[in-house]
Design an enzyme around this catalytic site. Structure first.
Site, PDB file in Angstrom:
ATOM      1  N   ASP B 151      53.194  -8.132 -18.144  1.00 36.83           N
ATOM      2  CA  ASP B 151      54.147  -7.552 -17.191  1.00 36.83           C
ATOM      3  C   ASP B 151      55.490  -7.425 -17.905  1.00 36.83           C
ATOM      4  OD1 ASP B 151      51.962  -8.160 -15.576  1.00 36.83           O
ATOM      5  OD2 ASP B 151      53.199  -8.669 -13.843  1.00 36.83           O
ATOM      6  N   LYS B 215      54.964  -1.630 -11.563  1.00 36.92           N
ATOM      7  CA  LYS B 215      55.226  -2.779 -10.691  1.00 36.92           C
ATOM      8  C   LYS B 215      56.643  -2.671 -10.160  1.00 36.92           C
ATOM      9  CE  LYS B 215      55.611  -7.833 -11.244  1.00 36.92           C
ATOM     10  NZ  LYS B 215      55.310  -8.980 -12.114  1.00 36.92           N
ATOM     11  N   LYS B 251      51.694  -2.299  -8.402  1.00 36.32           N
ATOM     12  CA  LYS B 251      51.820  -3.706  -8.030  1.00 36.32           C
ATOM     13  C   LYS B 251      53.157  -3.961  -7.363  1.00 36.32           C
ATOM     14  CE  LYS B 251      52.144  -8.379  -9.940  1.00 36.32           C
ATOM     15  NZ  LYS B 251      52.089  -9.218 -11.140  1.00 36.32           N
TER      16      LYS B 251
END
Lengths: 281, 315
Positions: B151, B215, B251
């Site tokens: 991430d 995300k 996400k």
């Protein structure tokens, strides 16, 4: 001169220090003994109960952590505020019960006196129900009464204010928080009482008050896993055993009180903690 | 270089492409997200949604106070969220800081959780304020320690100043480091991007540069994964799929604390990107407290009475 148009009061619920309407949007009519309409009152649903339990749980640790003296002072403060609302309570009770204003005032006075009586117990509980225990070893051994957590209460149908005080005061004085279902027939004094709580120093969530049908909500009180004890004095005798069975799953302490004013009502929702403190280490 | 045949890696082509993107109707996005949030999901559909949401959770702990013990406890919870009920699915992944990756991986393998992936936050998370060399080393460490998902954060300062190519190249470099094996999630930190237009631009920029997932947030900035922002990102992945035939995952992370919020997100996914996105390979929810609420709702659906938080673990 034109007649004045009265501003009618909306009776809502009391959850987490706020006055929301029922999540379900439902209301019902509170009537006098002659069937005359008095006011609309919220008809709480199981989801209102769920929200109230969350509010009570969030408030519990801080309320139990306050000193006994401080809790007592806050309860006395509530009595002061009740005193200023005597006329409003008396009017509501007189209308709902169909009694004279004098008789209603008598109930209000008894309720306030009862509240003060329970408030006085806050810093005396450990002295009455705690002990130092003789043990065969190098330890000081104490037993201290502690609050259980979140306690539910189903208030009695009659004596709507006095019954409410009898339900709430012994639960919260020791540091429990509570969700109370008020008298179904006479719900109005309970919401006026909630206004008193909201303008006193009682932290939000310590006392939450719902109005609604007992047959609908009492089973949800009983089965709720996050309610640690339950006062079912206001439930019909015929339904009590069902309620007790529904409360078995989390070993809920379920009590019925006979109306006697005694500190045993406070101790019913406390549990004993025993501490072993080593000597000479 | 050629990125999906849409840009060639030059500043001019990237700018040209981003300029062609349609603007976002702010009022429209907000009202559509609010409208979709009113959908009522009950009984069997709710049961299905709760289990799906559990399998999509990236169970996250990103605290300075994290310890190996806490990571192991988190790993155990990720594999068996409810120890008393074996029908509860495992979560999608655990998401931890770099230095905790190997601890999480080892413990997951030890307790039969080989199917649970480990995600590492990387590139000087959460601010992204470090040199590229540091960001590359940060990512390499995580991959070496066994992270299956990275991430990464983008440089919001560069993005907001209009230095799009700089942001693009950073993602491209991290993508190259991840190779084919490691999943790359790009954190846009929408709470700092100010407008929905920027969110849409940043989404496309990240997808073009090779992100597998986009995300919303680090969880350290508020507002985080608000429904309109997620809606805009879902529209971006849908449009990107139409252009390139490749499905990119989304996400949302931060601010999704209860079952109701999670189910609202699933409705958004179904109605915006489509039901193909309703699986953990294309939609994840970054959360920590959410899992407990999902478990408690599941208990309520199973038992018929309200559960107590004392029956689920604190972390």
């Amino acid at each position: 001169m034109n007649e004045r148009l009265e501003v009618k009061k909306t009776y809502k619920l009391f959850i987490g220090g706020a006055f929301p309407r029922s999540e379900s949007g439902r209301t019902y009519e509170a009537k006098g003994p002659d069937g005359a309409f008095i006011a609309n009152s919220s008809l709480a649903s199981r989801k209102d109960l769920r929200d109230a339990v969350v509010a009570a749980r969030n408030a519990q640790i801080r309320w139990a952590g306050a000193t006994a003296y401080n809790r007592g002072q806050i309860l006395y403060r509530i009595a002061e505020m009740l005193e200023g609302r005597r006329a409003q309570f008396a009017t509501e009770i007189a209308a709902l019960d169909g009694i004279s204003l004098q008789e209603a005032e008598l109930e209000v006075h008894t309720a306030i006196d009862r509240w003060v009586w329970y408030a006085g117990w806050s810093d005396k509980l450990a002295a009455i129900n705690g002990s130092t225990n003789p043990v065969a070893g190098p330890f000081y051994n104490f037993t201290i009464p502690e609050p259980m957590g979140v306690i539910g209460a189903i208030a009695p149908e009659n004596q709507s204010l006095l019954g409410l005080v009898d339900a709430i005061a012994p639960i919260i004085v020791s540091g429990n928080t509570t969700v109370v279902l008020a008298s179904t027939r006479a719900p109005l004094p309970a919401m006026t009482f909630a206004e008193v709580l909201a303008t006193s120093d009682l932290p939000a969530g310590v006392c939450n008050i719902l109005t609604g049908q007992k047959s609908e909500l009492a089973p949800w009180f009983a089965s709720h896993m996050d309610i640690d004890g339950l006062d079912i004095s206001g439930v019909d005798e015929s339904s009590r055993s069902d309620i007790k069975i529904a409360g078995v799953e989390n070993l809920k302490r379920i009590h019925v009180f006979d109306g006697a004013t005694t500190p045993q009502r406070i101790f019913a929702f406390m549990e004993a903690k025993t501490v072993w403190h080593p000597i000479g280490v | 270089m050629n990125y999906y045949g849409l840009v060639d890696g030059s500043d001019a082509s990237l700018r040209n492409f981003l300029r062609t993107l349609s603007g976002v109707d702010q009022i429209g996005a907000e009202s559509r997200a609010a409208m979709l949030a009113t959908r009522s999901i009950k009984t069997t559909a709710k049961n299905w949604a709760i289990d799906l949401a559990i399998s999509m959770v990236d169970l996250t702990t990103l605290e300075g106070a994290d310890t190996p013990g806490k990571i192991r406890a988190l790993a155990a919870k990720a594999v068996r969220p409810d120890p008393t009920d074996s029908t509860v699915p495992s979560v999608g992944a655990v998401c931890v800081y770099n230095d905790m990756v190997s601890i999480a991986r080892q413990h997951l393998d030890l307790i039969g959780g080989a199917h649970v992936r480990v995600a590492a936050v990387s590139t000087a998370f959460p601010s992204g304020r470090a040199s590229m060399a540091v960001k590359i080393q940060d990512t390499q460490d995580a991959i070496d320690a066994g992270a299956a998902e990275i991430d990464m954060v983008i440089d919001r300062g560069a993005f907001l100043s209009g230095r799009y190519l700089e942001v693009f190249n950073e993602i491209v470099q991290i993508r190259a480091l991840c190779g084919k094996k490691t999943h790359l999630k790009v954190i846009l930190e929408t709470g700092e991007l100010v407008t929905y237009d920027n969110v849409r631009k940043a989404s496309f920029l990240a997808m073009l540069a090779g992100a597998d997932f986009i995300k919303t947030s680090t969880g350290k900035v508020s507002p985080a994964a608000t429904p309109p922002v997620v809606l805009v990102m879902l529209e971006a992945v849908r449009d990107f799929y139409e252009m390139t035939d490749r499905r990119i995952g989304v996400k949302p992370a931060g601010g999704i604390r209860n079952t109701k919020d999670a189910i609202k997100q699933l409705v958004l996914v179904n109605e915006t990107a489509g039901p193909e996105w309703l699986n953990p390979g294309l939609f994840r929810i970054g959360a920590s407290a959410l899992l407990n609420d999902l478990l408690m709702q599941r208990m309520k659906m199973r038992d018929g009475y309200y559960p107590s938080p004392t029956y689920v673990t604190i972390d």
